[in-house]
Design a protein around this motif. Structure first.
Motif, short mmCIF file in Angstrom:
data_model
loop_
_atom_site.label_atom_id
_atom_site.label_comp_id
_atom_site.label_asym_id
_atom_site.label_seq_id
_atom_site.Cartn_x
_atom_site.Cartn_y
_atom_site.Cartn_z
N THR A 26 36.92 42.68 37.28
CA THR A 26 38.09 43.51 37.55
C THR A 26 38.69 43.25 38.93
O THR A 26 39.78 43.75 39.22
CB THR A 26 37.72 45.00 37.44
N MET A 27 37.99 42.52 39.78
CA MET A 27 38.48 42.26 41.13
C MET A 27 39.46 41.09 41.13
O MET A 27 39.21 40.06 40.51
CB MET A 27 37.30 41.98 42.07
N ARG A 28 40.56 41.24 41.83
CA ARG A 28 41.61 40.23 41.83
C ARG A 28 41.29 39.06 42.74
O ARG A 28 41.53 37.91 42.41
CB ARG A 28 42.93 40.87 42.25
N SER A 29 40.75 39.35 43.92
CA SER A 29 40.45 38.30 44.89
C SER A 29 39.16 37.58 44.51
O SER A 29 38.11 38.20 44.34
CB SER A 29 40.31 38.89 46.30
N GLU A 30 39.24 36.25 44.37
CA GLU A 30 38.08 35.46 43.97
C GLU A 30 36.99 35.51 45.05
O GLU A 30 35.80 35.57 44.73
CB GLU A 30 38.51 34.02 43.73
N LYS A 31 37.38 35.50 46.32
CA LYS A 31 36.40 35.51 47.40
C LYS A 31 35.71 36.87 47.51
O LYS A 31 34.51 36.95 47.78
CB LYS A 31 37.07 35.13 48.71
N GLU A 32 36.47 37.93 47.33
CA GLU A 32 35.86 39.26 47.34
C GLU A 32 34.93 39.43 46.14
O GLU A 32 33.88 40.07 46.24
CB GLU A 32 36.94 40.34 47.34
N LYS A 33 35.32 38.86 45.02
CA LYS A 33 34.47 38.89 43.84
C LYS A 33 33.15 38.18 44.11
O LYS A 33 32.08 38.69 43.77
CB LYS A 33 35.20 38.22 42.66
#
Length: 332
Positions: free
Chosen positions: A7-14
């Protein structure tokens, strides 16, 4: 939890979230913590359990900050998620989605998990103990069985005799025979457990534990603990059962590990400091293969699987060593 990061948009935050998720406490780790707190911190069990859980949160926040400032550096994105209208699910949709998710897990994760589990099982089973080294144990076991056989027959005869007439002399003889049988049985089981420990020491996993023992010596871990940690990579529940075999007390149920706790509490190589270091290490080190395989599938590459194993284990070593230093100050 790893799958939920979709559900997270940012790949790095994911990625940062996936890599810090294994630092949280889970049901598979809790039996290890409960056993060690009961054995070494009987008067402060609640405080120790809370402290270990809090340590996981603190380490996760620090690790996430480090990752987002280095290899996963990037702009932070606001977490905004549109909620769909809620409706009562139909039986058909529940069954369909459950099957889809379950089959996805079996297909993507099950095959690799099964293969790794087989490899670890083989590593902790083979090679078997040479016959010349196993023979002394087997001879002792056979000797105890030879003594127990006529003793069992005598107990059965005395029990039958006592059922016919309540004779104090017969009862006293029966009690003495039963006590002797219990003593011999306990001695036989001790030899059987020693044989199991010797067999584990001779396996590939046992030899690996002996090889890495000097590296983990600053934390107070010996080869038996190292082998248990290796088994814990397959599943954290295996830590207690492997320690039970390695410490010559047989198979240990994670839900009933009192015997292992008592054994460790009597061991001169164990202390509150070592117990604290092991709890911190188990809390943080390499995720189990279930998590690793799902992480590999979600991250899209084997490199993140190996990174999680190595990075988390390195962080666990540093945190456990800090725990060792704190323990030495508090308890000597």
């Amino acid at each position: 939890g790893v799958i939920a990061t979709r559900t997270m948009r940012s790949e790095k935050e994911k990625m940062a979230t996936m890599l810090t998720l294994p630092l949280m406490n889970c049901g598979a780790k809790i039996p290890v913590f409960l056993m060690l707190t009961a054995a070494f911190f009987a008067e402060d069990q609640a405080a120790i359990m809370f402290g270990v859980t809090l340590a996981g949160w603190v380490v996760a926040l620090i690790v996430a900050r480090i990752l987002r400032s280095t290899i996963l550096k990037g702009e932070s994105s606001p977490f905004v998620m549109e909620l769909p209208p809620y409706r009562l699910p139909t039986l058909r949709s529940v069954v369909m989605h459950t099957w889809e998710r379950g089959w996805m897990y079996i297909k993507k994760a099950g095959t690799v998990i099964l293969a790794i589990s087989v490899v670890l099982w083989a590593a902790l089973t083979f090679p078997t103990l040479p016959a010349d080294k196993a023979e002394p144990f087997e001879q002792k076991i056979a000797a105890y069985e030879t003594q127990l056989e006529p003793l069992g027959e005598r107990i059965a005869a005395l029990t039958a005799q006592l059922e016919k007439a309540d004779d104090k002399a017969v009862k006293a003889e029966l009690d003495a025979a039963q006590a002797k049988a219990d003593e011999l049985t306990a001695a036989k089981e001790e030899v059987e457990h020693e044989l199991a420990s010797a067999e584990t020491r001779n396996t590939v996993g046992g030899r690996f534990g002996l090889f890495v023992e000097p590296f983990f010596a600053p934390l107070g871990f010996d080869w038996r603990t190292d082998v248990a940690l290796l088994a814990g990579v397959a599943a954290k529940e295996a830590v207690l059962s492997t320690m039970g075999t390695a410490y010559s007390i047989g198979e240990v149920d994670p839900e009933e590990a009192e015997s292992l706790g008592e054994r460790l509490a009597r061991d001169p190589g164990w202390s509150k400091t070592v117990a604290l270091a092991l709890m911190l290490f188990v809390l943080i080190y390499s995720p189990c293969f279930v998590t690793l395989v799902v992480l590999k599938n979600e991250a899209g590459g084997w490199r993140w699987l190996f990174f999680s194993m190595i990075f988390n284990t390195g962080v666990a070593y540093v945190v456990a060593y800090i725990g060792t230093l704190v323990g030495r100050v508090l308890w000597g």
